[in-house]
Design an enzyme around this catalytic site. Sequence first.
Site, PDB file in Angstrom:
ATOM      1  N   HIS A 123       0.859  -1.191   0.000  1.00 18.28           N
ATOM      2  CA  HIS A 123       0.000   0.000   0.000  1.00 18.28           C
ATOM      3  C   HIS A 123       0.902   1.251   0.000  1.00 18.28           C
ATOM      4  O   HIS A 123       2.006   1.221   0.542  1.00 18.28           O
ATOM      5  CB  HIS A 123      -0.825  -0.051   1.304  1.00 18.28           C
ATOM      6  CG  HIS A 123      -1.893   0.983   1.412  1.00 18.28           C
ATOM      7  ND1 HIS A 123      -1.635   2.293   1.750  1.00 18.28           N
ATOM      8  CD2 HIS A 123      -3.242   0.898   1.259  1.00 18.28           C
ATOM      9  CE1 HIS A 123      -2.768   2.962   1.800  1.00 18.28           C
ATOM     10  NE2 HIS A 123      -3.766   2.139   1.504  1.00 18.28           N
ATOM     11  N   ASP A 195       3.115  -3.611   9.077  1.00 17.72           N
ATOM     12  CA  ASP A 195       1.904  -2.824   8.825  1.00 17.72           C
ATOM     13  C   ASP A 195       0.717  -3.758   9.067  1.00 17.72           C
ATOM     14  O   ASP A 195       0.440  -4.653   8.264  1.00 17.72           O
ATOM     15  CB  ASP A 195       1.950  -2.316   7.375  1.00 17.72           C
ATOM     16  CG  ASP A 195       0.620  -1.728   6.910  1.00 17.72           C
ATOM     17  OD1 ASP A 195      -0.386  -1.867   7.621  1.00 17.72           O
ATOM     18  OD2 ASP A 195       0.590  -1.141   5.814  1.00 17.72           O
ATOM     19  N   GLN A 198      -4.456  -4.349   7.924  1.00 19.07           N
ATOM     20  CA  GLN A 198      -5.447  -5.335   7.473  1.00 19.07           C
ATOM     21  C   GLN A 198      -5.506  -6.568   8.371  1.00 19.07           C
ATOM     22  O   GLN A 198      -6.312  -7.456   8.130  1.00 19.07           O
ATOM     23  CB  GLN A 198      -5.145  -5.770   6.030  1.00 19.07           C
ATOM     24  CG  GLN A 198      -5.305  -4.673   4.994  1.00 19.07           C
ATOM     25  CD  GLN A 198      -6.754  -4.202   4.838  1.00 19.07           C
ATOM     26  OE1 GLN A 198      -7.700  -4.832   5.302  1.00 19.07           O
ATOM     27  NE2 GLN A 198      -6.917  -3.058   4.194  1.00 19.07           N
ATOM     28  N   LYS A 221     -10.337   0.076  10.701  1.00 15.06           N
ATOM     29  CA  LYS A 221     -10.512  -1.193   9.983  1.00 15.06           C
ATOM     30  C   LYS A 221     -10.769  -2.332  10.971  1.00 15.06           C
ATOM     31  O   LYS A 221     -10.799  -3.505  10.596  1.00 15.06           O
ATOM     32  CB  LYS A 221      -9.277  -1.500   9.139  1.00 15.06           C
ATOM     33  CG  LYS A 221      -9.057  -0.508   7.988  1.00 15.06           C
ATOM     34  CD  LYS A 221      -7.861  -0.883   7.188  1.00 15.06           C
ATOM     35  CE  LYS A 221      -7.278   0.256   6.413  1.00 15.06           C
ATOM     36  NZ  LYS A 221      -7.962   0.585   5.168  1.00 15.06           N
ATOM     37  N   CYS A 368      -4.751   2.033  -3.713  1.00 17.03           N
ATOM     38  CA  CYS A 368      -3.470   2.627  -3.250  1.00 17.03           C
ATOM     39  C   CYS A 368      -2.285   1.703  -3.509  1.00 17.03           C
ATOM     40  O   CYS A 368      -1.331   1.672  -2.718  1.00 17.03           O
ATOM     41  CB  CYS A 368      -3.528   3.011  -1.772  1.00 17.03           C
ATOM     42  SG  CYS A 368      -4.784   4.215  -1.369  1.00 17.03           S
TER      43      CYS A 368
HETATM   44  N1  PMP Z   1      -1.641  -0.282   4.917  1.00 20.33           N
HETATM   45  C1  PMP Z   1      -2.588  -1.075   4.409  1.00 20.33           C
HETATM   46  C2  PMP Z   1      -2.237  -2.496   4.083  1.00 20.33           C
HETATM   47  C3  PMP Z   1      -3.880  -0.598   4.211  1.00 20.33           C
HETATM   48  O1  PMP Z   1      -4.812  -1.395   3.700  1.00 20.33           O
HETATM   49  C4  PMP Z   1      -4.172   0.747   4.570  1.00 20.33           C
HETATM   50  C5  PMP Z   1      -5.561   1.330   4.374  1.00 20.33           C
HETATM   51  N2  PMP Z   1      -6.164   1.007   3.169  1.00 20.33           N
HETATM   52  C6  PMP Z   1      -3.156   1.541   5.089  1.00 20.33           C
HETATM   53  C7  PMP Z   1      -1.900   0.988   5.255  1.00 20.33           C
HETATM   54  C8  PMP Z   1      -3.394   2.950   5.483  1.00 20.33           C
HETATM   55  O2  PMP Z   1      -4.229   3.015   6.594  1.00 20.33           O
HETATM   56  P1  PMP Z   1      -4.847   4.400   7.075  1.00 20.33           P
HETATM   57  O3  PMP Z   1      -5.506   5.004   5.875  1.00 20.33           O
HETATM   58  O4  PMP Z   1      -5.823   4.017   8.134  1.00 20.33           O
HETATM   59  O5  PMP Z   1      -3.728   5.237   7.577  1.00 20.33           O
END
Ligand code: PMP
Length: 407
Positions: A123, A195, A198, A221, A368
């Site tokens: 991401h 990270d 998820q 999430k 993303c």
């Molecule tokens: N890492 C991953 C794997 C994600 O799926 C996301 C959110 N789609 C993020 C980072 C970013 O998270 P946030 O927008 O809550 O900062």
Amino acid sequence: MKETIDSLAKKVRPDFPLLRREISGRPLVFLDNASTTPKPKAVIDAVVGYYENATANVHRGVHALGEEATRLFDDARREVAGLIGAQPSEIVLVRGTTEAINFVANGLELGPEDEVVFPASEHHANWIPWRVHGKPVPMPIDEDGLPKWDSLEGLITKKTRLVSVGHVSNVTGAIAPVEEIVRIAHAHGVPVLLDAAQSLSHLPLDVQKLGVDFLATSSHKAFGPSGVGILWGRKDFLAKCPLYQVGGGMISLNNDIDVGGFVPRDAPFKFEAGTPAIEATIGFGAAVRYLRQIGLDHIREHDLAMSRYLVEGLADIPGVRVLARKLPPEKRIALATFVVDAPAMTQESVARALSDMFGVCVSAGFHCTHVLHARAKLAGTVRASPHVFNTTEEIDALLEGVREIAG
Ligand code: PMP
């Protein structure tokens, strides 16, 4: 398989007020949990309860409301720490995963030659900070967006300062082999950032067992409010990590004689300047309690069965390609990203049709992950990401919609 999915789903569904609404005259089928999850009543009540009964700033007020709000706020930090096997003093409250990763990128004081190794499929939250702060070393991925983990060791050099990996891919749902990654990185003296955006609400997590050095995640999430998340780091890192913002609430002494002479509080408070996201943090604490009440082991059971039901169901539809289709349920969460071969339709318009014609909410686009899509030669994908409240009947509604659109 159906029984495993539906018995738990039907039990928890009434907890989520959002699931009672309709879209285009059909019951809402919410399959976009990888973007953000609906909130259970327990979380909504915790946020409303703060507004109605305990509105006050935290760590400041000496009055009764200030004390109550502070207690609720501090409880939330303890809950989150407990969920991941950490100490509350190692939890820095930030806005979410993105801010947590940026916190580490800034804290490591990387120069342009300092290398950070991460899968090219990550991401943007775990890609762009390494472009800005250091030198990105993206690990090769296959045509389905799965990292080639056996290339990791060869990518680590004397200049590697960090290995940074998504625990669960937001595109393929694949679970990273964290313990193996940690073993390799640590053998070279390189720390590992996980990270967990998820994974927090899908997999049991224990930072000690996993052996990672940093963990970044978001509340929204995991059934909690948006606007809050955490960076977990080890005490020695937090003790020497530079401050990236300063102001009220993080100071133990400000000396007006000696310009620049101030004494910050200990971690984590020295990193939390200004009024925090109080109600969101209290809601995060309630979300963690809710997750524990269902039990992450139960959630994982639902996920394993759901993963098979979803992936096999989609893959059986002619004209549909599911990414990482062959990856077994034990190595993924219940999340499927796919391409629908429907002439004259983009993947975004497929998702729009699913919502408008079938009441099914999914994501579409690049999620993303521009590099993953570019390398897999995909001009967009559709992503269905169920969670513990989703039934097989709802997956059938998705499958019916996709079948009709693909046909
Ligand atoms: N890492 C991953 C794997 C994600 O799926 C996301 C959110 N789609 C993020 C980072 C970013 O998270 P946030 O927008 O809550 O900062």
